[in-house]
Design a protein around this motif. Sequence first.
Motif, PDB file in Angstrom:
ATOM      1  N   UNK A  59     -20.956  10.921 -26.005  1.00 45.83           N
ATOM      2  CA  UNK A  59     -21.937  11.092 -26.891  1.00 45.83           C
ATOM      3  C   UNK A  59     -23.243  11.776 -27.256  1.00 45.83           C
ATOM      4  N   UNK A  60     -23.085  13.136 -27.215  1.00 42.77           N
ATOM      5  CA  UNK A  60     -24.465  14.634 -27.955  1.00 42.77           C
ATOM      6  C   UNK A  60     -25.856  13.673 -27.883  1.00 42.77           C
ATOM      7  N   UNK A  61     -26.613  13.899 -27.992  1.00 37.90           N
ATOM      8  CA  UNK A  61     -28.091  13.069 -27.747  1.00 37.90           C
ATOM      9  C   UNK A  61     -28.486  12.196 -27.220  1.00 37.90           C
ATOM     10  N   UNK A  62     -27.830  13.190 -25.815  1.00 36.78           N
ATOM     11  CA  UNK A  62     -28.557  11.942 -24.668  1.00 36.78           C
ATOM     12  C   UNK A  62     -27.163  10.779 -24.563  1.00 36.78           C
ATOM     13  N   UNK A  63     -26.477  10.670 -24.795  1.00 35.23           N
ATOM     14  CA  UNK A  63     -25.499  10.263 -24.501  1.00 35.23           C
ATOM     15  C   UNK A  63     -24.672   9.609 -23.306  1.00 35.23           C
ATOM     16  N   UNK A  64     -25.389  10.592 -22.431  1.00 29.71           N
ATOM     17  CA  UNK A  64     -25.032  10.575 -20.754  1.00 29.71           C
ATOM     18  C   UNK A  64     -26.533  10.016 -20.414  1.00 29.71           C
ATOM     19  N   UNK A  65     -26.513   9.593 -19.430  1.00 31.36           N
ATOM     20  CA  UNK A  65     -27.562   9.636 -18.664  1.00 31.36           C
ATOM     21  C   UNK A  65     -27.669  10.922 -18.080  1.00 31.36           C
ATOM     22  N   UNK A  66     -29.618  11.269 -17.154  1.00 33.85           N
ATOM     23  CA  UNK A  66     -29.466  12.365 -16.231  1.00 33.85           C
ATOM     24  C   UNK A  66     -28.293  12.475 -15.383  1.00 33.85           C
ATOM     25  N   UNK A  67     -28.149  11.062 -14.840  1.00 34.70           N
ATOM     26  CA  UNK A  67     -27.665  11.148 -13.398  1.00 34.70           C
ATOM     27  C   UNK A  67     -26.338  11.786 -13.667  1.00 34.70           C
ATOM     28  N   UNK A  68     -26.162  11.131 -15.242  1.00 35.76           N
ATOM     29  CA  UNK A  68     -24.237  11.122 -15.070  1.00 35.76           C
ATOM     30  C   UNK A  68     -24.153  13.170 -15.370  1.00 35.76           C
ATOM     31  N   UNK A  69     -25.512  13.468 -16.457  1.00 37.08           N
ATOM     32  CA  UNK A  69     -25.193  14.937 -16.337  1.00 37.08           C
ATOM     33  C   UNK A  69     -25.475  15.850 -15.058  1.00 37.08           C
ATOM     34  N   UNK A  70     -26.062  15.404 -14.045  1.00 35.74           N
ATOM     35  CA  UNK A  70     -25.610  15.998 -13.101  1.00 35.74           C
ATOM     36  C   UNK A  70     -24.870  16.237 -12.418  1.00 35.74           C
ATOM     37  N   UNK A  71     -24.068  14.986 -12.532  1.00 38.68           N
ATOM     38  CA  UNK A  71     -22.839  14.776 -11.845  1.00 38.68           C
ATOM     39  C   UNK A  71     -21.460  15.794 -12.325  1.00 38.68           C
ATOM     40  N   UNK A  72     -22.173  15.804 -13.394  1.00 38.68           N
ATOM     41  CA  UNK A  72     -21.331  16.910 -14.211  1.00 38.68           C
ATOM     42  C   UNK A  72     -21.433  18.247 -14.125  1.00 38.68           C
TER      43      UNK A  72
END
Length: 253
Positions: A59-72
């Motif tokens: 989901x948008x609106x921080x449906x991912x953690x910061x760590x997951x975003x960095x990995x992506x």
Amino acid sequence: MDSRITVERAQRLRQLHAEYKPLVLPTVWDVWSARTAASLGFPALTIGSHPLADSRGADDHEGQTFEEVLAAVRPIIAAVDVPVSVDLEAGYGHKPADLIAGLIEVGGAGLNLEDTVHSDGGRVRSTEEHASYIGGLRAASDDAGVPIWVNGRTDLFIHAPSASGVLDEAIERLRALEQTGADSVYPVGIQDDDELLTAVTGAVAVPVNSTAHPVKHDLERFRRLGVGRVTYGPLLQFAMSDAMKDMLGPWTP
């Protein structure tokens, strides 16, 4: 990514904002879309939170953690030779210094930071709170010795019953972001309103970012209105979805 490359890319992104008026940064979400945009000659890119989340089934609106975003975003940034900015939403509940450290570690050259705090019920930061957060990003970037481009976003227009009714408040907020270190400001939701865009671009000295639809909007119009930076948000991905449906439609059972 090698820290020297990250510094060079951040410096290059800063130069590009001065060279292009407006600077168009296609909003990408994976290695394929980034490589495709870069192959066309675009000198910089941005990774959008909405298309990134959609591409990963989140989901948008921080449906991912910061760590997951960095990995992506790490492989996306590494796949191209141009500066890449990253939409970090409202910060995922992290301190500014943590965001800067993580972004630098994966090679990001810039960031986008909004004032709708998704980790806290979707409340909107006050002008003072948001300006302080932006100031913290600027200070952390300076302390790290990497000139990260900070794009300070406000959602005041999209939250208001009438966009024109919050113009004065939005301008006050954008000026506060500029004063605390934002390199550009991003008033979301007014891309179709010439009057509001003109008022905002005339009120601040830093580049104003506008969302654009790659088919429905015109670059020359944004230039005429004084817009200094153009990104697509989720609209490029939406347009490609429409094109894909048109192509595949005749083949459906």
